[in-house]
Design an enzyme around this catalytic site. Sequence first.
Site, short mmCIF file in Angstrom:
data_model
loop_
_atom_site.label_atom_id
_atom_site.label_comp_id
_atom_site.label_asym_id
_atom_site.label_seq_id
_atom_site.Cartn_x
_atom_site.Cartn_y
_atom_site.Cartn_z
N ASP A 22 2.60 -1.68 -4.00
CA ASP A 22 2.02 -1.86 -5.34
C ASP A 22 1.30 -0.58 -5.75
OD1 ASP A 22 -0.35 -2.00 -3.78
OD2 ASP A 22 -0.15 -4.18 -3.65
N ASP A 56 -2.18 0.92 -7.69
CA ASP A 56 -3.53 0.60 -8.14
C ASP A 56 -4.06 1.72 -9.04
OD1 ASP A 56 -3.45 -1.69 -6.61
OD2 ASP A 56 -4.41 -0.76 -4.88
N ASP A 97 -12.36 4.14 2.06
CA ASP A 97 -12.49 3.95 3.51
C ASP A 97 -11.94 5.12 4.32
OD1 ASP A 97 -9.88 3.36 2.81
OD2 ASP A 97 -9.90 1.32 3.60
#
Length: 436
Positions: free
Chosen positions: A49, A51, A131
């Site tokens: 996907d 983002d 992260d």
Amino acid sequence: MRANLLGINPRMISKNALSVVEKLNRNGYEAYVVGGCLRDLLLDKKPKDFDVATNARPDQIQAIFQRQCRLVGRRFRLAHIMFGRDIIEVATFRANHSDIENENASKQSEEGMLLRDNVYGTLEQDAERRDFTVNALYYSPKDNLVYDYFNGIEDLKAGKLRLIGDPVTRYQEDPVRMLRSIRFMAKLDMFLDKSSAPHIRKLAHLLKNIPPARLFDESLKLLQSGQGVKTYNLLREYHLFEQLFPSLMPYFTERGDSFAERMILAALTSTDERIADKLRVNPAFLFAAFFWYPLREKVEILKNEGGLNNHDAYALANNEILDLFCKNLAAPRRHTATIRDIWFLQLQLLKRNGKAPERTMEHNKFRAAFDLLAMRAEIEGGEAIELSAWWHEYQLSTDEQRSALVKEQDKQHPQGKKKFYRPRRRKPKVKTATNP
């Protein structure tokens, strides 16, 4: 920050993601395609996907896209832009929590876990909050530029997975990052940076603070990634498997050769092969296999110590084993119902007389139940091999051949005749003077 010398161009990006970025830009906001999709493109993998990250607040995003937008999440507020079945996730740039005291925007537990994370900032601050360095990449279609603030591209080339910031703090903020480390190591064939790796074993217990429903979703990402066996071995190595499946640990041995451990590897190997062949996988089957031998042991205990018959022991053991499973991973009811069916059909597969095989094969979970039986045959040997071979032949046979198989089974294992009792005749009432 760097210019785009990597070959990424708008043709490689989802049209819907480009549409979202362009619309935000037209309304005066910064917007970038971000994260894992860029990482995958650079690794010549197909992104799952796309983002988007922007400096527009969630309510501002909703004002622009209106009914096409749905705001989700409380701990971490996001906007989902709907294009039919395709959903583009849009996140507002995040900032650090150090100077924020508003509990509606920022809140942490005593262990350091972020309970609310709606502190908004700049592009540079957002990159610092990501992260891993390989996920802190931003692409601007308008300028055709890739922004890389933490040498993520160099780490990607080196195959190194490195946390941004202090590893202990980052794991404490969100313990699921430990599971994400394992998933990326297995999926991307990367190694964990020396500064990030040793703290996982020490902080693994923090996963107990994560809601069971979220852990269930994370377990699917881990075990149904197409690298299930590799992921399982990494989870064991970093002492994370016991945090997800503590009720399985009593069935593990030092040599790793118990029936339960062999079944887990067989189920994960089968899942990996199906994903490689682009076949559908069902998490219910995976967990039915994981917990089959704990179920069998519980059944035998209930029969021997509780004096229950086989059917009642199975029903009670079903409930107890699933309760233990869902205590840590809150599986939806649709999955637990399927697990029950697969386990129940293991009993039905024993019945090969009369019309029983025909009825069993008509069950919509028959194929999954047979696959579990076939795995049991490989692990257990003995009677399970003969039973699996019979059902394999039965499935491939014509109606006439199936009838012959059942007749042969009736000869070898004749069923006892049912006893029929005639109802007693009632004695006729004797008429008396008071009862004419």
